[in-house]
Structure formats: C-alpha cells, structure tokens
Design a protein around this motif. Structure first.
Motif, PDB file in Angstrom:
ATOM      1  N   LYS A 158     -31.090 -33.844  80.147  1.00  0.00           N
ATOM      2  CA  LYS A 158     -32.219 -33.434  80.987  1.00  0.00           C
ATOM      3  C   LYS A 158     -33.480 -34.158  80.533  1.00  0.00           C
ATOM      4  O   LYS A 158     -33.761 -34.249  79.338  1.00  0.00           O
ATOM      5  N   LEU A 159     -34.227 -34.675  81.487  1.00  0.00           N
ATOM      6  CA  LEU A 159     -35.439 -35.424  81.179  1.00  0.00           C
ATOM      7  C   LEU A 159     -36.685 -34.606  81.497  1.00  0.00           C
ATOM      8  O   LEU A 159     -36.775 -33.963  82.543  1.00  0.00           O
ATOM      9  N   GLU A 160     -37.647 -34.656  80.577  1.00  0.00           N
ATOM     10  CA  GLU A 160     -38.968 -34.105  80.850  1.00  0.00           C
ATOM     11  C   GLU A 160     -39.752 -35.123  81.680  1.00  0.00           C
ATOM     12  O   GLU A 160     -39.384 -36.295  81.769  1.00  0.00           O
ATOM     13  N   GLY A 161     -40.853 -34.681  82.263  1.00  0.00           N
ATOM     14  CA  GLY A 161     -41.654 -35.584  83.078  1.00  0.00           C
ATOM     15  C   GLY A 161     -42.128 -36.800  82.307  1.00  0.00           C
ATOM     16  O   GLY A 161     -42.153 -37.914  82.842  1.00  0.00           O
ATOM     17  N   TRP A 162     -42.499 -36.596  81.048  1.00  0.00           N
ATOM     18  CA  TRP A 162     -43.020 -37.704  80.249  1.00  0.00           C
ATOM     19  C   TRP A 162     -41.924 -38.654  79.762  1.00  0.00           C
ATOM     20  O   TRP A 162     -42.213 -39.627  79.051  1.00  0.00           O
ATOM     21  N   GLN A 163     -40.677 -38.404  80.171  1.00  0.00           N
ATOM     22  CA  GLN A 163     -39.570 -39.303  79.850  1.00  0.00           C
ATOM     23  C   GLN A 163     -39.119 -40.129  81.049  1.00  0.00           C
ATOM     24  O   GLN A 163     -38.201 -40.932  80.920  1.00  0.00           O
ATOM     25  N   LYS A 164     -39.731 -39.945  82.195  1.00  0.00           N
ATOM     26  CA  LYS A 164     -39.292 -40.629  83.409  1.00  0.00           C
ATOM     27  C   LYS A 164     -39.832 -42.071  83.461  1.00  0.00           C
ATOM     28  O   LYS A 164     -40.806 -42.408  82.788  1.00  0.00           O
ATOM     29  N   SER A 165     -39.191 -42.903  84.279  1.00  0.00           N
ATOM     30  CA  SER A 165     -39.561 -44.318  84.373  1.00  0.00           C
ATOM     31  C   SER A 165     -41.029 -44.481  84.751  1.00  0.00           C
ATOM     32  O   SER A 165     -41.520 -43.854  85.695  1.00  0.00           O
ATOM     33  N   GLY A 166     -41.708 -45.351  84.011  1.00  0.00           N
ATOM     34  CA  GLY A 166     -43.121 -45.610  84.235  1.00  0.00           C
ATOM     35  C   GLY A 166     -44.040 -44.764  83.396  1.00  0.00           C
ATOM     36  O   GLY A 166     -45.243 -45.037  83.318  1.00  0.00           O
ATOM     37  N   ALA A 167     -43.496 -43.719  82.771  1.00  0.00           N
ATOM     38  CA  ALA A 167     -44.321 -42.835  81.941  1.00  0.00           C
ATOM     39  C   ALA A 167     -44.926 -43.582  80.763  1.00  0.00           C
ATOM     40  O   ALA A 167     -44.379 -44.572  80.274  1.00  0.00           O
ATOM     41  N   TYR A 169     -44.753 -42.885  77.469  1.00  0.00           N
ATOM     42  CA  TYR A 169     -43.757 -41.997  76.856  1.00  0.00           C
ATOM     43  C   TYR A 169     -44.393 -40.969  75.925  1.00  0.00           C
ATOM     44  O   TYR A 169     -45.161 -41.298  75.024  1.00  0.00           O
ATOM     45  N   ALA A 170     -44.069 -39.698  76.190  1.00  0.00           N
ATOM     46  CA  ALA A 170     -44.508 -38.554  75.382  1.00  0.00           C
ATOM     47  C   ALA A 170     -46.020 -38.334  75.423  1.00  0.00           C
ATOM     48  O   ALA A 170     -46.550 -37.546  74.628  1.00  0.00           O
ATOM     49  N   MET A 171     -46.698 -38.995  76.369  1.00  0.00           N
ATOM     50  CA  MET A 171     -48.133 -38.791  76.535  1.00  0.00           C
ATOM     51  C   MET A 171     -48.498 -38.466  77.983  1.00  0.00           C
ATOM     52  O   MET A 171     -49.099 -37.427  78.253  1.00  0.00           O
ATOM     53  N   ASN A 172     -48.119 -39.340  78.903  1.00  0.00           N
ATOM     54  CA  ASN A 172     -48.499 -39.168  80.311  1.00  0.00           C
ATOM     55  C   ASN A 172     -47.286 -39.340  81.208  1.00  0.00           C
ATOM     56  O   ASN A 172     -46.705 -40.432  81.258  1.00  0.00           O
ATOM     57  N   PRO A 173     -46.876 -38.304  81.939  1.00  0.00           N
ATOM     58  CA  PRO A 173     -45.783 -38.466  82.902  1.00  0.00           C
ATOM     59  C   PRO A 173     -46.238 -39.324  84.066  1.00  0.00           C
ATOM     60  O   PRO A 173     -47.437 -39.396  84.363  1.00  0.00           O
ATOM     61  N   PRO A 174     -45.314 -39.988  84.747  1.00  0.00           N
ATOM     62  CA  PRO A 174     -45.712 -40.752  85.932  1.00  0.00           C
ATOM     63  C   PRO A 174     -46.158 -39.819  87.054  1.00  0.00           C
ATOM     64  O   PRO A 174     -45.612 -38.725  87.211  1.00  0.00           O
ATOM     65  N   SER A 175     -47.119 -40.270  87.833  1.00  0.00           N
ATOM     66  CA  SER A 175     -47.616 -39.453  88.939  1.00  0.00           C
ATOM     67  C   SER A 175     -46.594 -39.347  90.064  1.00  0.00           C
ATOM     68  O   SER A 175     -46.662 -38.426  90.881  1.00  0.00           O
ATOM     69  N   LYS A 176     -45.645 -40.292  90.095  1.00  0.00           N
ATOM     70  CA  LYS A 176     -44.575 -40.264  91.089  1.00  0.00           C
ATOM     71  C   LYS A 176     -43.388 -41.036  90.532  1.00  0.00           C
ATOM     72  O   LYS A 176     -43.533 -41.848  89.622  1.00  0.00           O
ATOM     73  N   PRO A 214     -61.337 -37.847  73.154  1.00  0.00           N
ATOM     74  CA  PRO A 214     -60.960 -36.530  72.637  1.00  0.00           C
ATOM     75  C   PRO A 214     -59.717 -35.966  73.313  1.00  0.00           C
ATOM     76  O   PRO A 214     -58.875 -35.342  72.656  1.00  0.00           O
ATOM     77  N   GLU A 215     -59.580 -36.177  74.616  1.00  0.00           N
ATOM     78  CA  GLU A 215     -58.404 -35.690  75.340  1.00  0.00           C
ATOM     79  C   GLU A 215     -57.141 -36.402  74.862  1.00  0.00           C
ATOM     80  O   GLU A 215     -56.084 -35.778  74.707  1.00  0.00           O
ATOM     81  N   TRP A 216     -57.259 -37.706  74.649  1.00  0.00           N
ATOM     82  CA  TRP A 216     -56.115 -38.495  74.154  1.00  0.00           C
ATOM     83  C   TRP A 216     -55.712 -38.027  72.764  1.00  0.00           C
ATOM     84  O   TRP A 216     -54.526 -37.858  72.468  1.00  0.00           O
ATOM     85  N   GLU A 217     -56.701 -37.824  71.897  1.00  0.00           N
ATOM     86  CA  GLU A 217     -56.429 -37.366  70.538  1.00  0.00           C
ATOM     87  C   GLU A 217     -55.751 -36.000  70.540  1.00  0.00           C
ATOM     88  O   GLU A 217     -54.818 -35.753  69.764  1.00  0.00           O
ATOM     89  N   LYS A 218     -56.181 -35.129  71.435  1.00  0.00           N
ATOM     90  CA  LYS A 218     -55.571 -33.799  71.520  1.00  0.00           C
ATOM     91  C   LYS A 218     -54.117 -33.910  71.941  1.00  0.00           C
ATOM     92  O   LYS A 218     -53.235 -33.238  71.368  1.00  0.00           O
ATOM     93  N   GLU A 219     -53.829 -34.760  72.931  1.00  0.00           N
ATOM     94  CA  GLU A 219     -52.454 -34.945  73.398  1.00  0.00           C
ATOM     95  C   GLU A 219     -51.585 -35.507  72.281  1.00  0.00           C
ATOM     96  O   GLU A 219     -50.432 -35.095  72.106  1.00  0.00           O
ATOM     97  N   LYS A 220     -52.138 -36.432  71.528  1.00  0.00           N
ATOM     98  CA  LYS A 220     -51.377 -37.035  70.429  1.00  0.00           C
ATOM     99  C   LYS A 220     -51.089 -36.020  69.321  1.00  0.00           C
ATOM    100  O   LYS A 220     -49.963 -35.937  68.822  1.00  0.00           O
ATOM    101  N   THR A 221     -52.078 -35.268  68.940  1.00  0.00           N
ATOM    102  CA  THR A 221     -51.946 -34.394  67.766  1.00  0.00           C
ATOM    103  C   THR A 221     -51.239 -33.079  68.066  1.00  0.00           C
ATOM    104  O   THR A 221     -50.911 -32.334  67.133  1.00  0.00           O
TER     105      THR A 221
END
Length: 258
Positions: A158-167, A169-176, A214-221
C-alpha cells in the motif's frame, strides 16, 4: 540488444537476445504497419540536443552510448547499470529490493537547475531521481530530496500519497496522479531554483514547494527525515538515479543551470 556497463564495475557480459520471423515479401502492407513506419520516421532522435537547446544552455546528462559522466555512489562495486538500445538501464533484481544497491551518481554537481528526462518502469517497480545529493552519508537519500518513480497502480504494498509518482518523497505528495500506464514512457521535469522546487510529470505540475522555510523544517523534523540531520541541507549536489532493485530505463536526460 547490446548492453554497455561501467568498465570499472562490470562483473559479467549481458547475453544477446533477438527474436523475429522471416522478412515479408508481399509488396502490399496493411495500414497498421504503414502507421508504425510513419511513427518511427517522425519520432525525434533520442539523446540529442537541438541547436536551440544548446544555445539556451542545455547539456546532455546521458549521451545514449555509454556511462560517461556517471559513476556509482561512493564508487561502490556494481554492475547493475548499463546502456541498452540507447537507454540508460538498471537491470533490477527479482530478490534484492533494498535501497542500498548501486545508485548511479552524476560526476558534476548542480545548484540551481532545470532537469528533464524520459523514463519507463517495469511492473511493480520503484525508483527515483534524487538531487542535491552529497556523499558523506551511507545512502544518497540521507542528503538528497527524491522525485519518486513507482508503479502507482500495481505496487505490491500500500502506498501513501507521498510515495506516489512525482512526489517529493516523504515530504510533498503529488497534487494529481499523472503517470502513464506501466510500459509507456513518462516525461519528468524538475526545477530547483534557490530552494524553490517544482516537480512536473507528463506536462502537469504535481509539486510546488519551497525548501528551508519554517514549514519545510517542520515537515522534515516531524516526518520520515526527523533522524536524518543532513537531509535537504546541501545547496549544491549531484543528480542520482536510484537502484531500488527494479528494472528501469532512462533517455533524453538533459540539464540546464539557472
């Protein structure tokens, strides 16, 4: 098909295989074969730059003939990458699906750039294009963000959104979901400019994000990278193609500094 491998890491030669029947002697060709011939004659030559692209500053990352300009991450021994019929090819493995195999690294490093590539993945495949990669860690993903390449429809887990093609990875899921069916060629575009990152897939912008905010750092940490202090910190680094045990092909890889 002919395969060329990195001379320093080649462990064995690839068997040659061919198939096909006898030549047709009938002067009359059906419409399907005529259409196929027309398509072949109109398809642009792979792994070359037009005069306009050269004038705009584009450079080939893969010349279509050999692995000049590439090496294995940390110069590990590996024989999984080579050239097959004008494509940059990773053989994959039926049993080893780890992320600690022979990732392929560009010799050059890039800071602000636009990268384009065509890729085709085997069924249930998993790979990625990483950027801003450095070599002080055990694996490229510990430093470089990853543009995910995966079989969205048939991956065995099973794939999470942030694992889909174009993502991202582990930070931003693809919008489509914009990947083509497995077996077809996809076109990827990655833009990195002073921390502003865009991921494009088959003409669709699927990720638009800004690093080091700050938003990026929060997502990372708070996510997968919370224990990887070096992730995404480099302002300049290598391009890296991931060998995750899956067969994958690349062509028309080019890059332009911004």
């Amino acid at each position: 098909m002919k395969k060329l491998v990195l001379p320093a890491f080649a462990a064995a030669s690839l068997a040659l295989a061919s198939c096909g029947g006898g030549a047709k002697t009938d002067d009359h060709k059906d419409s399907a074969s005529i259409g196929s011939e027309n398509k072949a004659t109109t398809e642009p030559q792979a792994n070359v730059l037009t005069a306009e692209e050269q004038a705009a500053g584009w450079k080939l990352l893969f010349n279509g003939s050999n692995l000049d300009g590439w090496r294995i991450y940390k110069n590990k021994p590996s024989n999984t990458w080579g050239v097959v019929d004008g494509t940059l090819h990773c053989t994959g493995s039926a049993t080893d699906k780890s992320d600690m195999r022979g990732d392929l690294l560009s010799n050059e490093q890039y800071e602000n750039f636009e990268l384009e590539a065509d890729w085709k993945l085997a069924p249930q495949g998993n790979s990625g294009i990483l950027y801003l990669v450095t070599e002080e860690f055990k694996a490229p993903y510990e430093s470089g963000p990853e543009y995910q390449l995966i079989d969205d429809e048939n991956f065995p887990q099973k794939l999470e959104g942030w694992q889909k093609s174009g993502a991202n990875y582990a930070m931003n899921p693809p919008s489509k979901l914009a990947a083509k069916p497995i077996g077809e060629w996809n076109h990827t575009r990655i833009v990195v400019n002073k921390g502003h990152v865009e991921h494009w897939l088959n003409g669709e912008k699927v990720v638009d994000t800004q690093m080091w905010t700050p938003e990026w750092e929060k997502e990372k940490t708070t996510g997968k990278w919370k224990d990887y202090k070096g992730y995404g910190t480099a302002k300049k680094g290598h391009i890296c193609l991931q060998d995750h045990g899956s067969e994958i092909w690349f062509k028309n890889m080019k890059i332009k500094s911004l």
